[in-house]
Motif scaffolding. Structure first.
Motif, PDB file in Angstrom:
ATOM      1  N   LEU A 146       0.803  -1.216   0.000  1.00  0.00           N
ATOM      2  CA  LEU A 146       0.000   0.000   0.000  1.00  0.00           C
ATOM      3  C   LEU A 146       0.838   1.269   0.000  1.00  0.00           C
ATOM      4  N   THR A 147       2.024   1.218   0.543  1.00  0.00           N
ATOM      5  CA  THR A 147       2.906   2.387   0.575  1.00  0.00           C
ATOM      6  C   THR A 147       3.827   2.457  -0.631  1.00  0.00           C
ATOM      7  N   ASP A 148       3.647   1.543  -1.565  1.00  0.00           N
ATOM      8  CA  ASP A 148       4.465   1.457  -2.792  1.00  0.00           C
ATOM      9  C   ASP A 148       5.939   1.204  -2.499  1.00  0.00           C
ATOM     10  N   THR A 149       6.250   0.671  -1.334  1.00  0.00           N
ATOM     11  CA  THR A 149       7.621   0.268  -1.025  1.00  0.00           C
ATOM     12  C   THR A 149       7.977  -0.957  -1.841  1.00  0.00           C
ATOM     13  N   VAL A 150       7.025  -1.854  -1.976  1.00  0.00           N
ATOM     14  CA  VAL A 150       7.181  -3.016  -2.847  1.00  0.00           C
ATOM     15  C   VAL A 150       6.341  -2.722  -4.090  1.00  0.00           C
ATOM     16  N   PRO A 151       7.001  -2.479  -5.222  1.00  0.00           N
ATOM     17  CA  PRO A 151       6.226  -2.116  -6.421  1.00  0.00           C
ATOM     18  C   PRO A 151       5.480  -3.335  -6.981  1.00  0.00           C
ATOM     19  N   LEU A 152       4.175  -3.159  -7.092  1.00  0.00           N
ATOM     20  CA  LEU A 152       3.339  -4.197  -7.674  1.00  0.00           C
ATOM     21  C   LEU A 152       2.132  -3.486  -8.258  1.00  0.00           C
ATOM     22  N   ASN A 153       1.877  -3.718  -9.494  1.00  0.00           N
ATOM     23  CA  ASN A 153       0.815  -2.999 -10.169  1.00  0.00           C
ATOM     24  C   ASN A 153      -0.494  -3.759 -10.020  1.00  0.00           C
TER      25      ASN A 153
END
Length: 179
Positions: A28-35
């Motif tokens: 949710l914080t875009d620390t782990v990029p996943l589209n």
């Protein structure tokens, strides 16, 4: 053995839920990029945050419970004398209390609980009575006998004895047959 297995399972479960919650928070914080387009919808996004944080907090609590010791209930009372150590189990004291309370005429069923405090033992006696004897007289006798018996046998001071009369014993009525 069952308690140890339960604690191990709680530990593993809380660890898995914590890892999953942290992973969702990182997503949710875009620390782990996943589209994921589903996560970008506003109601789902807020709900996911709430669920992830609540699950993380619950898993931390369960993790703490799984690794902490149960200090609230002692299994024995330890005493020391000139010859060495003495350990008396709480079950032994409960049985002594049961034995003393059961001796009172009018008491039918007895259950006892022991609490260990700084001032001594606190004994709670739960009993059923026959209903034919005065309850104040019964309870005073139970208190006196339990107090004296436990102190005499164990040498451990009893701070107080509480008696709870739960109910009357209903004895079956036997009707005589006339033939």
């Amino acid at each position: 053995m069952a308690k140890i297995l339960d604690r191990i399972l709680m530990f593993i479960y809380s660890l898995c839920i914590a890892i999953l919650s942290v992973f969702v928070i990182l997503l949710l914080t875009d620390t782990v990029p996943l589209n994921l387009e589903l996560l970008e919808r506003q109601p789902f996004y807020v709900g996911t945050w709430v669920v992830a944080i609540v699950l993380l907090l619950i898993s931390i609590r369960v993790f703490y419970i799984s690794i902490s010791r149960d200090r609230s209930s002692a299994t024995s009372i330890d005493q020391r004398n000139e010859y060495g150590d003495i350990q008396i189990s709480v079950d032994t004291i409960e049985n002594l209390s049961y034995k003393a309370a059961s001796r009172v005429r009018g008491i039918k069923e007895v259950k006892t609980r022991i609490r260990i405090t700084e001032s001594g033992l606190e004994i709670v006696v739960r009993a059923l009575v026959d209903g034919e004897t005065s309850i104040p007289v019964l309870t005073e006798e139970v208190q006196r006998l339990v107090h004296d018996h436990v102190e005499e046998i164990t040498g451990i001071p009893v701070s107080y004895v509480s008696v709870y009369i739960a109910n009357l014993v209903h004895s079956p009525v036997i009707k005589s047959r006339v033939e």
